[in-house]
Design an enzyme around this catalytic site. Structure first.
Site, PDB file in Angstrom:
ATOM      1  N   SER A   1       0.810  -1.211   0.000  1.00  0.00           N
ATOM      2  CA  SER A   1       0.000   0.000   0.000  1.00  0.00           C
ATOM      3  C   SER A   1       0.850   1.272   0.000  1.00  0.00           C
ATOM      4  O   SER A   1       1.639   1.486  -0.906  1.00  0.00           O
ATOM      5  CB  SER A   1      -0.960  -0.037   1.188  1.00  0.00           C
ATOM      6  N   HIS A   2       0.718   2.079   1.026  1.00  0.00           N
ATOM      7  CA  HIS A   2       1.373   3.386   1.092  1.00  0.00           C
ATOM      8  C   HIS A   2       2.753   3.314   1.731  1.00  0.00           C
ATOM      9  O   HIS A   2       3.396   4.345   1.920  1.00  0.00           O
ATOM     10  CB  HIS A   2       0.479   4.327   1.899  1.00  0.00           C
TER      11      HIS A   2
ATOM     12  N   ASP B   1      -2.267   6.653  -3.470  1.00  0.00           N
ATOM     13  CA  ASP B   1      -1.126   6.031  -2.788  1.00  0.00           C
ATOM     14  C   ASP B   1      -0.472   4.937  -3.625  1.00  0.00           C
ATOM     15  O   ASP B   1      -0.774   4.784  -4.817  1.00  0.00           O
ATOM     16  CB  ASP B   1      -1.565   5.496  -1.413  1.00  0.00           C
TER      17      ASP B   1
ATOM     18  N   LYS C   1     -11.383   0.168  -1.481  1.00  0.00           N
ATOM     19  CA  LYS C   1     -11.458   1.613  -1.663  1.00  0.00           C
ATOM     20  C   LYS C   1     -10.807   1.941  -3.002  1.00  0.00           C
ATOM     21  O   LYS C   1     -10.017   1.156  -3.516  1.00  0.00           O
ATOM     22  CB  LYS C   1     -10.789   2.339  -0.509  1.00  0.00           C
TER      23      LYS C   1
HETATM   24  C1  G1P Z   1      -4.539   1.859   8.272  1.00  0.00           C
HETATM   25  C2  G1P Z   1      -5.730   2.771   8.345  1.00  0.00           C
HETATM   26  C3  G1P Z   1      -6.983   1.997   8.017  1.00  0.00           C
HETATM   27  C4  G1P Z   1      -6.844   1.352   6.642  1.00  0.00           C
HETATM   28  C5  G1P Z   1      -5.573   0.525   6.601  1.00  0.00           C
HETATM   29  C6  G1P Z   1      -5.310  -0.022   5.220  1.00  0.00           C
HETATM   30  O1  G1P Z   1      -4.667   0.818   9.207  1.00  0.00           O
HETATM   31  O2  G1P Z   1      -5.843   3.374   9.621  1.00  0.00           O
HETATM   32  O3  G1P Z   1      -8.070   2.882   8.036  1.00  0.00           O
HETATM   33  O4  G1P Z   1      -7.932   0.534   6.358  1.00  0.00           O
HETATM   34  O5  G1P Z   1      -4.452   1.323   6.978  1.00  0.00           O
HETATM   35  O6  G1P Z   1      -5.156   1.004   4.273  1.00  0.00           O
HETATM   36  P1  G1P Z   1      -3.964   0.850  10.642  1.00  0.00           P
HETATM   37  O7  G1P Z   1      -2.484   1.027  10.399  1.00  0.00           O
HETATM   38  O8  G1P Z   1      -4.510   2.032  11.378  1.00  0.00           O
HETATM   39  O9  G1P Z   1      -4.328  -0.456  11.282  1.00  0.00           O
HETATM   40 ZN    ZN Z   2      -3.267   1.529  -0.372  1.00  0.00          ZN
END
Ligand code: G1P
Ligand code: ZN
Length: 546
Positions: A116-117, A280, A379
């Site tokens: 992901s990011h 992202d 998403k």
């Molecule tokens: C984080 C975000 C959450 C999102 C997830 C995946 O998770 O807070 O909303 O769904 O990344 O993108 P967290 O690191 O808080 O568990």
């Molecule tokens: Zn992502």
């Protein structure tokens, strides 16, 4: 030929988190590590039977190790007897596009390679996740079963065939399995075209509307270029940092005010475009900006819900909406005025899946820059940007006017999230344990001059399958519904991250422009007083404030 590999070192299985298995690239480069996970996945999905006749979708966000992993997985899928694998050209598929391909092509599931990011490159992160036939993330019982299987595996099968030329569209064969290298954009584009008024958006750009879309050197680039510049006629250069790089240009591909500084600078500058946007690493998150105006993700969801019927794909109205618990209550207020249900789920996109599949909700979102709908089961960053463009085009209002309209009608939910990164895991656990121990006595008490109405540890019962998720975050709520929420991140790869979410409702229009950190100061003091963040973390200030 299919060969059987016996591990020379014991397999080290890891429990996949809410977003799959996410680790340092160096961990994934260990012998048998990726293979162990994939074999465990196939065993859990198919038992001892071959996956004959089934279609698997495969692709990733293009980060370092993506190509190596794609070739390995193709060889393992061939050994497993899959009928067909649809792999994105160059090994590329964004997370929402994977979901779209699974759904449109009737695949049995898909493997997404992404962290992901999180930063990429040889020293960065890598990840793998599985989405099921509805196009959505694997449920916890499946990821738990995969983990258990990784613990007992000592062998896996793969084909010894040569690598497939991933960069050339076409159909190949491996051990009798068909491999189709597909255009990564086409299916996703078809879904989006069916939802939005592309003609109206085309007219908007033709009239001189200026957008700056920062793809952050990640996988969103090819999608945004093809659709926004190609199909919708935005001028060349609208999408910047558009070419996916294995290390995201050394940057953090996370669209928020902390990591999208360059985009913010452009939108705040003298020659600011009308709208800014970013996505992202795997293009499921989005950030929206107006000219000299930053839209909070919680407000974005509320605006989309309020105006949804102006967009063709949602013209019939919304079945309901959902937000993750820490997301602000802005969308709740809109839902109430529309007379539709608003569900509050634990953090993580997978909790929206059942509600979407059951037709109970149409739109959903999280404060962490995630917004989406029932068009896929992830998403979707580009979807959110097109939704906003469609609204600007048909209402004639600017991004800022659209947000202020919601504040005017419902008050502003002043909101901020404070992250404390890299805390030693024991210390973070100790902080949460101490907070939880106070729960019975917090309600009704006064702390840091604030009267606490109630507090709890959020638990969720899924209305569709009845499953219960406990300990999803400590909530401390005041009489006026202001609140502080504490939870630990489930997606980090180094130590623990404490997230503190702060929200206060401001109905008074003359006070809605007070800077968030100032307006939230009493809640910030309350958070420190109940959780002793400084003492536990040894940090004086959050690492990131969004
Ligand atoms: C984080 C975000 C959450 C999102 C997830 C995946 O998770 O807070 O909303 O769904 O990344 O993108 P967290 O690191 O808080 O568990
Ligand atoms: Zn992502």
């Amino acid at each position: 030929m299919t060969i059987l590999i016996h591990a020379t070192t014991p397999f080290a299985g890891q429990l996949p988190g809410t977003s799959g298995l996410r680790k340092k690239v160096t961990v994934f480069q260990q012998p048998h590590y990726l293979e162990n996970f994939v074999q465990a996945l196939f065993d859990v999905l198919h038992g001892d039977a071959p996956a004959a006749g089934q279609t698997l979708v495969l692709g990733g966000d293009g980060r370092f190790h993506n190509r190596v992993a794609v070739q390995t997985i193709l060889k393992m899928a061939a050994a497993r007897g899959y009928g067909q694998v649809l792999v994105g050209q160059g090994g590329i598929l964004s997370t929402p596009a994977t979901s779209a391909v699974i759904r449109r092509r009737g695949a049995s599931g898909g493997i997404i390679l992404s962290a992901s990011h999180n930063p990429g490159g040889p020293d960065g992160d890598f990840g793998i996740k599985y989405n099921g036939t509805n196009g959505g993330p694997a449920p916890e019982k499946l990821t738990q079963a995969i983990y258990e299987r990784t613990q007992v595996l000592s062998r896996y099968r793969l084909s010894d065939a040569a690598d497939i030329p991933l960069d050339t569209l076409g159909t190949y064969s491996m051990e009798g399995m068909a491999i189709e290298v597909i255009d990564p954009v086409a299916d996703h584009a078809a879904v989006l075209r069916g939802l939005f008024d592309f003609d109206a958006i085309r007219r908007l750009f033709a009239g001189g509307f200026r957008l700056r879309y920062d793809a952050m050197w990640a996988v969103g680039g090819p999608y945004a270029k093809a659709i926004i510049e190609g199909e919708l006629g935005a001028p060349a250069g609208t999408v910047v940092n558009a070419e996916p790089k294995e290390d995201f240009g050394g940057l953090h591909p996370d669209p928020n005010p902390a990591y999208a500084e360059d985009l913010i600078a452009h939108l705040m500058g003298p020659d600011a475009p009308d709208m800014g946007a970013a996505s992202d690493g795997d293009a499921d998150r989005n950030m929206i900006l107006g000219r000299r105006f930053i839209v909070s993700p919680s407000d974005s969801l509320a605006v989309l819900a309020a105006h949804a019927t102006k967009v063709p794909g949602y013209a019939r109205g919304l079945a309901g909406v959902a937000r993750s618990m820490p997301t602000s209550t802005a969308v709740d207020r809109v839902a109430q005025s529309l007379g539709i249900a608003c569900h509050e789920t634990p953090t993580g996109w997978k909790f929206f899946g059942n509600l979407l599949d059951a037709g109970q909700i149409t739109l959903c979102g999280e404060e962490s820059y995630g917004t989406g709908s029932d068009h896929v089961r992830e998403k979707d960053g580009l979807w959110a940007v097109l939704f906003w463009l469609n609204l600007v085009a048909v209402t004639g209002q600017s991004v800022e006017q659209l947000v202020r309209g919601v504040w005017q009608a419902h008050g502003r939910c002043v909101y901020s999230r404070h992250d404390y990164d890299g805390i030693a895991t024991e210390r973070a656990n100790a902080l949460m344990a101490e907070l939880r121990a106070q729960l019975p006595s917090l309600g009704g008490s006064t702390v840091a001059g604030q009267q606490i109405a109630w507090s709890d540890d959020f638990a969720y019962t899924d209305p569709v399958d009845g499953s219960v998720s406990q300990k999803q975050g400590v909530r401390v709520v005041l009489e006026d519904s202001s609140r502080v929420v504490f939870r630990l991140s489930g997606t980090g790869t180094e130590g623990a991250t404490l997230r503190v979410y702060l929200e206060r409702h401001e109905p008074d229009a003359t006070r809605q422009d007070i800077p968030a950190q100032e307006a939230l100061a009493p809640l910030i003091a309350l958070a420190e007083a109940v959780a002793h963040i400084r003492q536990h973390t040894g940090m004086d200030a959050p690492s990131v404030m969004t």
